[in-house]
Structure formats: structure tokens, C-alpha cells
Design a protein around this motif. Structure first.
Motif, mmCIF file in Angstrom:
data_model
loop_
_atom_site.group_PDB
_atom_site.id
_atom_site.type_symbol
_atom_site.label_atom_id
_atom_site.label_comp_id
_atom_site.label_asym_id
_atom_site.label_seq_id
_atom_site.Cartn_x
_atom_site.Cartn_y
_atom_site.Cartn_z
ATOM 1 N N GLU A 152 -18.125 24.255 24.280
ATOM 2 C CA GLU A 152 -17.021 24.681 23.428
ATOM 3 C C GLU A 152 -17.423 26.013 22.793
ATOM 4 N N LYS A 153 -16.458 26.747 22.316
ATOM 5 C CA LYS A 153 -16.784 28.040 21.732
ATOM 6 C C LYS A 153 -17.571 27.850 20.442
ATOM 7 N N ALA A 154 -18.392 28.828 20.137
ATOM 8 C CA ALA A 154 -19.251 28.748 18.952
ATOM 9 C C ALA A 154 -18.401 28.691 17.692
ATOM 10 N N GLN A 155 -18.925 28.003 16.675
ATOM 11 C CA GLN A 155 -18.194 27.908 15.408
ATOM 12 C C GLN A 155 -19.082 28.213 14.206
ATOM 13 N N CYS A 205 -26.114 23.821 13.289
ATOM 14 C CA CYS A 205 -26.575 23.143 14.492
ATOM 15 C C CYS A 205 -25.498 23.237 15.568
ATOM 16 N N ARG A 206 -25.895 23.041 16.798
ATOM 17 C CA ARG A 206 -24.943 22.737 17.863
ATOM 18 C C ARG A 206 -25.703 22.124 19.039
ATOM 19 N N TRP A 207 -24.972 21.334 19.809
ATOM 20 C CA TRP A 207 -25.479 20.895 21.099
ATOM 21 C C TRP A 207 -24.949 21.900 22.117
ATOM 22 N N GLY A 208 -25.864 22.686 22.664
ATOM 23 C CA GLY A 208 -25.408 23.679 23.623
ATOM 24 C C GLY A 208 -25.834 25.094 23.303
ATOM 25 N N TYR A 209 -26.836 25.278 22.435
ATOM 26 C CA TYR A 209 -27.359 26.637 22.264
ATOM 27 C C TYR A 209 -27.915 27.166 23.589
ATOM 28 N N GLY A 210 -28.463 26.252 24.383
ATOM 29 C CA GLY A 210 -28.936 26.637 25.711
ATOM 30 C C GLY A 210 -30.381 27.046 25.772
ATOM 31 N N SER A 211 -30.893 27.619 24.679
ATOM 32 C CA SER A 211 -32.283 28.059 24.674
ATOM 33 C C SER A 211 -32.741 28.281 23.249
ATOM 34 N N SER A 212 -34.053 28.379 23.093
ATOM 35 C CA SER A 212 -34.589 28.683 21.766
ATOM 36 C C SER A 212 -34.209 30.095 21.362
ATOM 37 N N GLY A 235 -14.375 19.200 20.854
ATOM 38 C CA GLY A 235 -13.210 20.063 20.909
ATOM 39 C C GLY A 235 -13.510 21.425 20.307
ATOM 40 N N SER A 236 -12.539 22.331 20.438
ATOM 41 C CA SER A 236 -12.702 23.680 19.901
ATOM 42 C C SER A 236 -11.875 23.851 18.636
ATOM 43 N N THR A 237 -12.505 24.432 17.649
ATOM 44 C CA THR A 237 -11.817 24.670 16.386
ATOM 45 C C THR A 237 -10.990 25.949 16.474
ATOM 46 N N SER A 238 -10.117 26.134 15.514
ATOM 47 C CA SER A 238 -9.422 27.416 15.331
ATOM 48 C C SER A 238 -10.057 28.133 14.153
#
Length: 921
Positions: A666-669, A354-361, A638-641
Motif C-alpha cells: 500500500e502507499k506510504a502513510q 512503523c510499516r510492514w513493507g519497508y523492504g529493507s533497512s 488498505g490505502s489511506t487518503s
């Protein structure tokens, strides 16, 4: 305690202090007896099931006044119970002594004053007197009378005390107003038929350990302030959630607050859920638990005596005491009261993304396709609130997520599932007739009202919102209809209920809150923000059964029940929609939540510290009867490493609920976002999880059936080993699999504790023969250390891209022999989704054994599902000598044997539905 004066008795002699029987008969077979004791105590006593129980009615003769300084100074600092717990008040000697309490400042104290109260109760502070005592079928009923007025408003002068020994291992103590009803939590506790009377204080016969002793500080019972204290038999205290802390609580003047709150997990704050249950490990290795059934705002003050003080601002003092004595039994006994957790669908134990911020389907869909392209296991894809139109529930953004129905259809074609978020706040600003959930809810009167009887308006993501009143049965039907309308557009499989403390960005409502006692009680526990409506709705709000003041902490539970419950009054929501096991994950929780949902540990951060905190959080919810629990893998904000996310994916592969989730901007993880090496390591960790799903699923069946824990602290299995009591950087799956993750950056090793006995490396079968010691192990970035406990048999399965595939793959059974060459294991197997499969008999249950160089599989119950699965490989760890011959069902069979004492028998193709025997000589 040698001065006795007989008041009433059905016995023929007075027992000496500590004596176990009268007339040669166990005291549990006698009627209750009351005695005057020297020192002004009225005592009622009985004995049952290895526990001596006394009721001590404290008699005080002194009135309010200034205690002598010498008497005050003589009280040890660890035994000073706070007489002035109010915050934001400078406690002066004048204020303290006005309450009749001792005032000793730092100059008069002999030791450290860090947290030690300056204002505390003298030993003769006025309290309640125990009056008449009458027997009941299960115990006794008595009355408590206050002889001197307390300093909180509306002090209740006459209380009713009931003490019932409901089962051989459960004591129920309840103190409430004797004349007027008060708020009580409507928990459905199974009825009991035990009819053996007893009395109160609780003391173990075998060890003499006092489990409960409330005579050290006065009892308070005012309308909005209730307080009771007890000494603890040791400092090994666990539970009391939801808080971010070590699994083993600190008793160094530590206060824990219970008030559901929307806040990222932070030390010392009250968080999303409320669980007023604790477990104590006693010095003998026995355990007991205590549960306060109360839904009002409260706090628990811990002090190093060791002692504990409960303070709550409503309801009653309704305690359940669970006698164990094994810690596993304590948790089982607790769940016998609150209810056992639901059996999750098999796919719910797979990996979720999951993420908040995929932006679209389409962006969401591309992430799923990338996972498939790299053959990384995934069972469920989720969306956060960005799939909605204007963040409004039961809507889809047709511009950005117009292809969502097609994406869900594609997931289903690939044996995968879809879960979306729902928040309780319903937008109230749309033009009339344009938003059915609000229009219809307003028409049916399903929203929480303000003190004027109008819907209370707060603010969450969609802006101004109304809040469904899930205590109202009509709301359940309205909620079901909303779900049904949305399901016809997007055929979701599970629901993620968030923001359900409930959260309110306005602190109260758009019109503020009242000046009355519910919004401004005379005492406010140490809640974040300093007032009850901080980031939530007014506590004076009106719900169908009571004020929100009483129901706030129940809100998440009531929403979960409305969403998933098979016993809901008018709606079975997901059950009616899908006719399969519901899958619900909730942020806010309360006791019995496990019957309806799992839980994730909230909006954590992408940091090494947050990863480490997830283990005590997970273990605490195992105690609370919510085994389906996990943290956002790689962190939410935050962004992970790459290193952190790799280590976290390894750990998260062993959360009972495994989901990678992060925030917007944030960058994708997700695993495909990283380098080939990291992506491969993450894939391998998930493949280990999928291999072990038969074992994990069987653990969940035991949790559902009898309240076993799934993720388990080490001391549950080794209660005599004190070294395990503070361990919260390792954990067990069930009794047999030890997980030792790396929780620090830049290292290629990890130190883990191995309790006494044999432990086998999961991957190789190499042996660790431990005397109970810490061992340093290699842990390169592509490896998480796993060890199998001696005497364990693990059912595993060849992993697939999702559970639909892996469930049909061949099984491998791993037997780790004990020092006497024995092992045991079991397997529960059904179709993974049907309702009440166990109750209907639609399951298979197998027991595996190794004795005398023979492995046997016994089928105790079978259904058709087991016929689709074969056992292909048996691996036995700890076979001391190379066998000369191996037979399968009496037929000689080829095998391999390694010098590290690992025997492997392959190409078996044995049906899981039929028993078999494999022998080596």
C-alpha cells in the motif's frame, strides 16, 4: 417477605424487610443470621459499609416437566432467559420441553421477537438449594446442592459457595466444585486482613439500588457448562472486551464472546483479548463493577430487562464486585485485584512509526531521515516481520536488512529508539543444527505438546511452527537467551509481541485435533468460526500446568510476562537486557496485562469508520487497566487518503500510545509521504502532543500508582450528567483536557458536548461557559479542538524532535481558572527510564495551585532531574480584570494581558526544583 420463621440467630430480634439494624447496632457488627422466608427462600444477611448483602438459597419443589403455557406467556419478553443457547440447532418445542423449559414461538409472543428466545426458563426451573452456612474470618462459606439433574453432561451436584468482604469496597463471591479441584486463574491478588462478616445479595443503603440479583434464572454448574444470570440496575453497561462496539453496550439481545482470536477488528466477533469485567452506571450516578476471574471460553448474553447471563465452559464462578461508588474508584478497585499498570519509559509516550513493507533497512532508515529533515517529532522506529530471514524469529535478513545494526546505532545517537516484532510461532522445518531457537527449545522441552506428548505443529508466517509454552518456567529462560543472542546483534529497545492468541493458520495442528471433550465440548460459545480451534491450536494441547483449553486466553499475558516481568521466575528479559523500564506492546491481552505491556487495537483498516471505532476501543482498555493503548494511525490495511490520514494523525496524537503503522503493498502513510500542507498539520499535531508530555507522563504515574485512567470517558468526571453516558466520540486526558476530533470526511466543523461549567480553548484561552450542551465548532483541516476544564493546571514543555530533547526544554504552565478563580495541577518527573524510580525516591513531585490571584508551585519531593528544567512561562486563562501589577517571588515582573482574559508572564527562568509564587493584583 413478611413471613419469617427463625432458624438460627445471634440477634435478639428478627429484622423487618429492608431494616438496617438490630438492637440499635449496625448489622455489620453482628454475626450472620439465617431465616426462612415465605416463598421458599433461605436468606443469610448482613450489612457493611453502606451495602446490604443477602444470600438467597432458592428452594425448588417442581421436577422437570412441561410448564403450563399460561405461566410461560406471562413472563415478560425482556425477562426471558435463554434455555437453549446452542447455535446451529433448530430449537423445536419438543427439544425445549425436554429440558423442562417454556416454548413460546413468535405467533404466541405479544411483541417483537428479534432476539427474544423462544425457549426459556420457567420461574420454577430446578436449581440449587443452599444448605449449611458457616462463618469465616471475612464472610461465610456454604454449600449448594442440586436436587434435580441438569441436561448438560457431568453435572456437579454439590458446590461450595464462599462470600468474602475483602475490603470496604470489594466483595468476592466464588462458586466451585465442593469435592474436586477445577481450573482457576493463578492471579496474584494482594492479601487482605479485613475481618467483618456479611451475607449476600448486594444492595446500596443510600439509594436502595440492587447491584446483583441472581434469582431470576437458574444456576448451572456442569463440568463444561457453567451459567449464572443477574438483573442489572440500569442499561448503562461498559467493558466486557475485547470487542468492536460502542463504548456503551447495546442490551438488545446482544451476545459477546470471550475467546482470543486472530481476526481484523470486526463488529460482533471475539477479538484478540479477553476481559470479563464490566462497569455499570446506576440511575443515581453511582457506579459499580463486576469481574469474573475465569480464563475459559465464555460468552455474555445481554438482554433489555436489563439483565446479563454469564456462560463459560470450564473453571469456576469466581466473582469480584467493586462498589465504587464513583466510576473512577470502581476501576481503581478492580486494579487493586489485577495489579496496577507498569510505568512506561518516557520515550514510549513519544511518536512511533512503523510499516510492514519497508523492504529493507535502508528504506526504513530513509524514512527516519525524512522525518528528521522535516523536523517532525519521532521517538521510535519499528520493523514488522519483513526484517526477518524467512519470517523466523531472532533472525535478520542479511540481504535486505544487513544495515539494521547500523540503523539502530544511528537511532541511538539521535536520542531515538528501536522496536521490532516477535511472533510466538517458532519455525520447525529448518535442518537440524541450523536454527538455534527450535533446536534448543526441542532439547529443553519448552514447546506446547499434542495429546501424544510431541510438539504440536501449526502454521504461521514462517510455515510449520511449534509454540512456546510460556506457562513453563523453563521457557522463560530459553526466551531470555534468545532475546539476549539477538540483542547482541541488534540492540533493540522494545518488543512488539504479535500473533499471540496464539494464531494458527491451520485450525488446530498439522495432524488435526482429537475427538475428545476438550476439542469438542458439549457447548461451544459463539466463537468466530464455530469451533474453538478456528485459527488457533487444538484446545487439547498440553502445557506444563494445564490443557490449552484452560490457558488459551492467557497466552498473550504469559508471553508478555516472560518478555518483560520483573517477577518472572527465571527471566526478567528486557529488564536484564537493558536494565531499564521495558517497553512491550502486545496484541492478545488478559486481566493484569497492564503490569507487563501495552496494547494496540489490532489490524484495523484505513477507513473513517475504523478511526471512529478506535475511541471506544481506547476507552474500554482504560477500564481494563491497560492505559498504554492506541490504534494504528491512518489504518493498517488498505490505502489511506490525505484527508483521512491528516484527521487520524490529529486524533492519534492523543492516543496514550501513538503509532502510525500500515501494511505492505500500500502507499506510504508516514508524514513525509504527504503534501507540504498535510505534513505541516501532522507535525503541528505531534508538537502539541510533545508539549503535553509532562502532563501525560504525570497521568501515567497516577495510573501506575493507584489505577487512575489516562484516556478517560466524560462520564467518569461527570457521573451525574446522563448526557455523557453514551459519548464515545470525545474523551478526556485525565480530568482536565477535552479532545474533540473530526471523524467525518469533507467537513470543517465538529459538534462536541460540553458538560456544565467553564471550558477554555487550549490554543487561545477563549471561554466556553456551558450549561451542559452540544456546541458546533470550527474545525478546519489543520485544527483539532482541545479545551481545558476549569480548575486545571497543565504542565507543558517546548516540543523537540524527540523526548530526549524536549525533556530539557523550558516549561510553560497553563492555569485555567474555575468560577471561583481557583485551579490545581501536579507534575511527576524522573529520568524517564530507571526501574522503580518512585519506590527508590528518585523523582520530583510538584503541586501547583491558584488561589486568591496567586499561583504557587510547591515541591513535595525533589531529585536532581528537576534541576535541569526551568519554568519559563505562566499563562492564566480566565483572569477577569487586567492586573495592575504582577510579582514573581515578591519581585515586580512584566506581563501581558489580552482582552479574552488571558494573563501571560514570560522569561521567568525559574528552577523546577524550587518552589515559587506568582501574584497578580
Amino acid at each position: 417477605m413478611k413471613s419469617y420463621q427463625k432458624l438460627t440467630t445471634d440477634s435478639t430480634q428478627v429484622p423487618e424487610a429492608g431494616e438496617d439494624n438490630v438492637d440499635g447496632r449496625p448489622l455489620c457488627h453482628q454475626k450472620l443470621s439465617a431465616w426462612w422466608l415465605g416463598g421458599g427462600l433461605l436468606m443469610v444477611a448482613a450489612l457493611l459499609s453502606g451495602v446490604t448483602v443477602w444470600v438467597l438459597g432458592q428452594i425448588w419443589w417442581s421436577q422437570h416437566g412441561t410448564p403450563p403455557l399460561a405461566k410461560c406467556v406471562s413472563i415478560p419478553e425482556d425477562l426471558r432467559f435463554d434455555c437453549y443457547p446452542e447455535r446451529n440447532t433448530v430449537v423445536t418445542q419438543e427439544l425445549c420441553e425436554a429440558r423442562g423449559c417454556c416454548f413460546v414461538d413468535s405467533e404466541q409472543s405479544s411483541g417483537s421477537t428479534n432476539g427474544v428466545p423462544w425457549c426459556f426458563y420457567p420461574p420454577d426451573f430446578p436449581s440449587y438449594t443452599l444448605g449449611s452456612v458457616n462463618e469465616t474470618e471475612l464472610g461465610l462459606v456454604g454449600f449448594l446442592t442440586r436436587k434435580a439433574k441438569a441436561y448438560y453432561p457431568k453435572d456437579i451436584e454439590k458446590l461450595q459457595l464462599s462470600v468474602e468482604f475483602e475490603t470496604d469496597t470489594r466483595l468476592h463471591v466464588k462458586i466451585t466444585d465442593a469435592t474436586s479441584p477445577r481450573n482457576e486463574v493463578p492471579l496474584e491478588v494482594p492479601p487482605v486482613t479485613k475481618k467483618e462478616p456479611f451475607g449476600l445479595i448486594v444492595k446500596r443503603k443510600t439509594s436502595g439500588t440492587v447491584l446483583l440479583n441472581t434469582t431470576m434464572a437458574p444456576l448451572f454448574f456442569a463440568d463444561q457448562f457453567l451459567q449464572i444470570s443477574t438483573l442489572l440496575p440500569s442499561s448503562y453497561l461498559y467493558g466486557l472486551g475485547e470487542h468492536r462496539s460502542n463504548f456503551l453496550h447495546s442490551l438488545e439481545w446482544n451476545t459477546l464472546t470471550f475467546w482470543a482470536r486472530d481476526v481484523p477488528p470486526t463488529e460482533s466477533f471475539n477479538l484478540y483479548g479477553v476481559h470479563p469485567f464490566y462497569l455499570v452506571m446506576e440511575k443515581t450516578g453511582a457506579a459499580h463493577g463486576v469481574f469474573l476471574l475465569n480464563s475459559n471460553a465464555m460468552e455474555v448474553a445481554l438482554q433489555p430487562a436489563p439483565a446479563l447471563t454469564w456462560r463459560t465452559i470450564g473453571g469456576v464462578l469466581d466473582f469480584y464486585i467493586f462498589l465504587g461508588p464513583d466510576p473512577n474508584l470502581v476501576v481503581q478497585q478492580y486494579q487493586q485485584v489485577i495489579g496496577f499498570p507498569a510505568m512506561p519509559p518516557y520515550w514510549g509516550l513519544g511518536f512511533h512509526l512503523c510499516r510492514w513493507g519497508y523492504g529493507s533497512s535502508n528504506e526504513t532508515w530513509e524514512t527516519v531521515k525524512a522525518m528528521r529533515n522535516f523536523q517532525i517529532p519521532q521517538d521510535a522506529q519499528w520493523n514488522d516481520i519483513d526484517y526477518m530471514e524467512g519470517y523466523r524469529d531472532f533472525t535478520v535478513d542479511s540481504q535486505k536488512f544487513g544495515a539494521l545494526p547500523q540503523m539502530v546505532e544511528d537511532l541511538h545517537k539521535h536520542g531515538q529508539y528501536y522496536v521490532m516484532i516477535l511472533d510466538p510461532g517458532i519455525s520447525s522445518t529448518q535442518p537440524p543444527g541450523s536454527y538455534w531457537p527450535y533446536d534448543e527449545g526441542l532439547k529443553r522441552g519448552v514447546f506446547i505438546n499434542n495429546t501424544q506428548g510431541e510438539p504440536l505443529i501449526g502454521k504461521v508466517w514462517p510455515g510449520l511452527t511449534a509454540y512456546p509454552d510460556f506457562s513453563n518456567p523453563d521457557t522463560h529462560q530459553w526466551w531470555l537467551e534468545n532475546l539476549n543472542r539477538f540483542h547482541s546483534i541488534v540492540p533493540f529497545d522494545g518488543i512488539w509481541i504479535d500473533m499471540n492468541e496464539p494464531s494458527d493458520f491451520m485450525d488446530g495442528s498439522s495432524e488435526g485435533c482429537s475427538q475428545g471433550k476438550l476439542d469438542n465440548p458439549p457447548y461451544v460459545p459463539a466463537v468466530l468460526g464455530g469451533f474453538l480451534s478456528a485459527k488457533t491450536i487444538c484446545t487439547s494441547s498440553r502445557q506444563s500446568t494445564s490443557a490449552h483449553y484452560n490457558l488459551h486466553n492467557l497466552y498473550g499475558l504469559m508471553e508478555a510476562k516472560a518478555t518483560a516481568s520483573p517477577k518472572a521466575i527465571k527471566s526478567d528479559a528486557l529488564i536484564k537486557l537493558r536494565e531499564k523500564r521495558p517497553f512491550i506492546i502486545s496484541r492478545s491481552t488478559f486481566p493484569s496485562q497492564g503490569k507487563y505491556s501495552g496494547h494496540w487495537l489490532g489490524d484495523n483498516r484505513s477507513s473513517w469508520k475504523d478511526m471512529a471505532w478506535s475511541i471506544p476501543g481506547m476507552l474500554s482498555f482504560s477500564l481494563f487497566g491497560i492505559p498504554l493503548v492506541g490504534a494504528d494511525i491512518c489504518g493498517f490495511s488498505g490505502s489511506t487518503s490525505e484527508e483521512l490520514c491528516t484527521r487520524w494523525m490529529q486524533l492519534g496524537a492523543f492516543y496514550p500510545f501513538s503509532r502510525n503503522h500500515n501494511t505492505q503493498d500500500e502507499k506510504a502513510q508516514d508524514p513525509p509521504a504527504f503534501s507540504p500542507a498535510a505534513r505541516t498539520t501532522m507535525k503541528e499535531a505531534l508538537e502539541i502532543r510533545y508539549s503535553l508530555l509532562p502532563y501525560l507522563y504525570s497521568l501515567f504515574h497516577r495510573a501506575h500508582l493507584q489505577g487512575d485512567t489516562v484516556a478517560r470517558p466524560l462520564f467518569f468526571e461527570f457521573p451525574k450528567d446522563v448526557a455523557t453516558y453514551s459519548i464515545d466520540k470525545q474523551f478526556l486526558w485525565g480530568r482536565g483536557l477535552l479532545v474533540t476530533p473530526v471523524l467525518d470526511p469533507g467537513v470543517d466543523w465538529v459538534v462536541g458536548y460540553f458538560p456544565r461549567g467553564l471550558w477554555y480553548d487550549y490554543y487561545t484561552g477563549s471561554l466556553v461557559n456551558s450549561s451542559g450542551e452540544n456546541l458546533k465548532m470550527a474545525a478546519p483541516l489543520d485544527h483539532i479542538n482541545l479545551h481545558i476544564r476549569e480548575g486545571t493546571i497543565l504542565p507543558t514543555q517546548k516540543p523537540g524532535c524527540c523526548t530526549v530533547i524536549s525533556r530539557g526544554n523550558p516549561m510553560r504552565l497553563i492555569a485555567a481558572l474555575s468560577q471561583n478563580a481557583n485551579a490545581w495541577g501536579d507534575l511527576y518527573w524522573d529520568d524517564g527510564e530507571s526501574l522503580d524510580a518512585f519506590a527508590k525516591g528518585d523523582y520530583s513531585y510538584l503541586v501547583f495551585n491558584v488561589t486568591q490571584n496567586t499561583f504557587t508551585s510547591a515541591v513535595l519531593h525533589s531529585n536532581v532531574e528537576a534541576t535541569h528544567v526551568t519554568v519559563d512561562v505562566l499563562t492564566v486563562y480566565g483572569v477577569g480584570e487586567e492586573p495592575k501589577i504582577v510579582t514573581v517571588n515578591g519581585k515586580e515582573w512584566p506581563f501581558s494581558y489580552l482582552t479574552n482574559q488571558v494573563l501571560t508572564v514570560s522569561d521567568l527562568q525559574l528552577s523546577l526544583s524550587q518552589g515559587f509564587s506568582i501574584q497578580w493584583k
